[in-house]
Design a protein around this motif. Sequence first.
Motif, PDB file in Angstrom:
ATOM      1  N   LYS A 131     -11.021 -35.661  -3.969  1.00 20.52           N
ATOM      2  CA  LYS A 131     -10.924 -37.112  -4.083  1.00 20.52           C
ATOM      3  C   LYS A 131      -9.466 -37.520  -3.905  1.00 20.52           C
ATOM      4  N   ILE A 132      -9.277 -38.800  -3.571  1.00 25.52           N
ATOM      5  CA  ILE A 132      -7.949 -39.371  -3.462  1.00 25.52           C
ATOM      6  C   ILE A 132      -7.756 -40.363  -4.602  1.00 25.52           C
ATOM      7  N   LEU A 133      -6.712 -40.201  -5.386  1.00 28.55           N
ATOM      8  CA  LEU A 133      -6.326 -41.151  -6.418  1.00 28.55           C
ATOM      9  C   LEU A 133      -4.946 -41.677  -6.045  1.00 28.55           C
ATOM     10  N   ALA A 134      -4.853 -42.963  -5.721  1.00 32.28           N
ATOM     11  CA  ALA A 134      -3.584 -43.569  -5.321  1.00 32.28           C
ATOM     12  C   ALA A 134      -3.320 -44.776  -6.204  1.00 32.28           C
ATOM     13  N   SER A 135      -2.241 -44.709  -6.979  1.00 34.43           N
ATOM     14  CA  SER A 135      -1.938 -45.792  -7.915  1.00 34.43           C
ATOM     15  C   SER A 135      -1.298 -46.995  -7.231  1.00 34.43           C
ATOM     16  N   GLY A 136      -0.567 -46.761  -6.140  1.00 35.74           N
ATOM     17  CA  GLY A 136       0.119 -47.838  -5.439  1.00 35.74           C
ATOM     18  C   GLY A 136      -0.555 -48.180  -4.135  1.00 35.74           C
ATOM     19  N   THR A 137       0.217 -48.695  -3.204  1.00 36.09           N
ATOM     20  CA  THR A 137      -0.305 -49.065  -1.886  1.00 36.09           C
ATOM     21  C   THR A 137      -0.584 -47.812  -1.063  1.00 36.09           C
ATOM     22  N   THR A 138      -1.717 -47.807  -0.368  1.00 35.87           N
ATOM     23  CA  THR A 138      -2.066 -46.729   0.555  1.00 35.87           C
ATOM     24  C   THR A 138      -1.988 -47.264   1.975  1.00 35.87           C
ATOM     25  N   THR A 139      -1.267 -46.567   2.842  1.00 34.07           N
ATOM     26  CA  THR A 139      -1.163 -46.963   4.244  1.00 34.07           C
ATOM     27  C   THR A 139      -1.668 -45.817   5.105  1.00 34.07           C
ATOM     28  N   VAL A 140      -2.690 -46.103   5.901  1.00 33.91           N
ATOM     29  CA  VAL A 140      -3.307 -45.099   6.765  1.00 33.91           C
ATOM     30  C   VAL A 140      -3.175 -45.570   8.208  1.00 33.91           C
ATOM     31  N   ASN A 141      -2.558 -44.749   9.050  1.00 36.68           N
ATOM     32  CA  ASN A 141      -2.318 -45.137  10.434  1.00 36.68           C
ATOM     33  C   ASN A 141      -2.585 -43.963  11.357  1.00 36.68           C
ATOM     34  N   THR A 142      -3.646 -44.078  12.144  1.00 33.47           N
ATOM     35  CA  THR A 142      -3.956 -43.057  13.150  1.00 33.47           C
ATOM     36  C   THR A 142      -3.750 -43.604  14.558  1.00 33.47           C
ATOM     37  N   VAL A 143      -3.212 -44.796  14.673  1.00 38.23           N
ATOM     38  CA  VAL A 143      -3.064 -45.533  15.934  1.00 38.23           C
ATOM     39  C   VAL A 143      -4.452 -45.887  16.460  1.00 38.23           C
ATOM     40  N   THR A 144      -5.139 -44.927  17.097  1.00 39.27           N
ATOM     41  CA  THR A 144      -6.502 -45.196  17.577  1.00 39.27           C
ATOM     42  C   THR A 144      -7.506 -44.175  17.065  1.00 39.27           C
ATOM     43  N   GLY A 145      -7.075 -43.193  16.307  1.00 35.80           N
ATOM     44  CA  GLY A 145      -7.975 -42.153  15.825  1.00 35.80           C
ATOM     45  C   GLY A 145      -8.886 -42.631  14.712  1.00 35.80           C
ATOM     46  N   ALA A 146      -9.993 -41.928  14.533  1.00 36.19           N
ATOM     47  CA  ALA A 146     -10.945 -42.271  13.473  1.00 36.19           C
ATOM     48  C   ALA A 146     -10.329 -42.026  12.102  1.00 36.19           C
ATOM     49  N   ILE A 147     -10.781 -42.801  11.134  1.00 40.28           N
ATOM     50  CA  ILE A 147     -10.396 -42.643   9.730  1.00 40.28           C
ATOM     51  C   ILE A 147     -11.673 -42.468   8.927  1.00 40.28           C
ATOM     52  N   ILE A 148     -11.774 -41.344   8.206  1.00 44.64           N
ATOM     53  CA  ILE A 148     -12.969 -41.091   7.396  1.00 44.64           C
ATOM     54  C   ILE A 148     -12.505 -40.671   6.009  1.00 44.64           C
ATOM     55  N   LEU A 149     -12.606 -41.589   5.057  1.00 45.18           N
ATOM     56  CA  LEU A 149     -12.189 -41.355   3.667  1.00 45.18           C
ATOM     57  C   LEU A 149     -13.362 -41.768   2.786  1.00 45.18           C
ATOM     58  N   THR A 150     -14.360 -40.882   2.690  1.00 49.06           N
ATOM     59  CA  THR A 150     -15.663 -41.309   2.182  1.00 49.06           C
ATOM     60  C   THR A 150     -16.125 -40.613   0.912  1.00 49.06           C
ATOM     61  N   SER A 151     -15.237 -39.942   0.190  1.00 47.79           N
ATOM     62  CA  SER A 151     -15.654 -39.379  -1.096  1.00 47.79           C
ATOM     63  C   SER A 151     -15.973 -40.516  -2.064  1.00 47.79           C
ATOM     64  N   ILE A 152     -17.099 -40.422  -2.757  1.00 47.74           N
ATOM     65  CA  ILE A 152     -17.459 -41.470  -3.710  1.00 47.74           C
ATOM     66  C   ILE A 152     -16.598 -41.409  -4.966  1.00 47.74           C
TER      67      ILE A 152
END
Length: 275
Positions: free
Chosen positions: A1-22
Motif C-alpha cells: 500500500k501507499i501511505l502519503a501524508s503530503g502532496t503526491t505527484t505522479v507523472n508518467t508523461v503519457t504512460g499508464a498509471i495504476i495505483l489500485t490497492s484498496i
Amino acid sequence: KILASGTTTVNTVTGAIILTSISNDFQGPVNLTGGTTQITDANGLTLGTLSTGALTVIANAPLPATPGALNLGSGTVGGDLQATSNNGAVTQATGATEKLVVTGITTIDAGAETITLTQQNNDFQNTVNLTGGTSVNIQDINNLLLGAPVLAQNTAFSAIAGQTLTLPAAPIATGNQTLTLRSLNGSLATSGNLSGTGITLSGSSGLTIGHDVTDAGNLSLSTTDNMINQTGGKILASGTTTVNTVTGAIILTSISNDFQGPVNLTGGTTQITDA
C-alpha cells in the motif's frame, strides 16, 4: 500500500498509471499526469491537477463506516471519467479558474451522497451519468448531454448548460425537492416526464414541453424572446406558475393541464388551457 501524508505527484508523461490497492491512503492532494490512469484510496481522496487519459478513481474502497469526500480536482481527462465514492460526497476544486474538462463519457457514482460539480467553466464533452442523493448539481460552459440520473428519493437536482442542455429520454423525479434545468444560450426540450417540488425550466432560445410536468410547488418557465410551446403531456402545478418569455409566444394548450394556483404570464401572443 501507499501511505502519503503530503502532496503526491505522479507523472508518467503519457504512460499508464495504476495505483489500485484498496489499502492506499493519499492524505494530501494527488496530482496526476499520464495516460490511462487508475487510482484507489481506502478513505476520502482529493485529486489536484489532472492531465490524464481515461481516468478511473475510487474512494472509500473498503467501504468504511464514515466515508470521506472525493474531490476530483481540476484539469483535463482525455477519455472517459469513472468516479466512484462509495457514499462519499463528490466535489471538485473551486478556485476561480478551476474546471474539469472530460472528452469522453463521465460517470459519477456517489451512492446516496451529494454531487457538486458547479464550476462554470467545466466542459463535459460527452454523456454525463450521475448517481447521488440529497443534492446533485452540475454545470457546463458549453452543451451538456445528460444520461438518466439515478437519484435517491427526495434529491434536489440541477443541470445548467452554458449552451444547450439535452435531457435523457427518461423521467427525472425529485420528490419534495427542487428540479432546475437550464439552457443559458440554447433551447430546452423535455424528453421524459418531470416531477418535483419547485421546478424551473429555462431555455433562452426556446422551451418545448412534450411530456408531463408535475410540480408540487411553484413552477417557473422562461425563455428570452422565444416561444414556450407545449406539444404534448400535461402540466400539473400545485403552487404559483410563472411564465416569462419577455416577448415570445406562450402556448400551453393541453386540455389536461391543471394550474391549481395563480398563473403569471409575461410574453407575446399567449394561449393557455386548463382542465
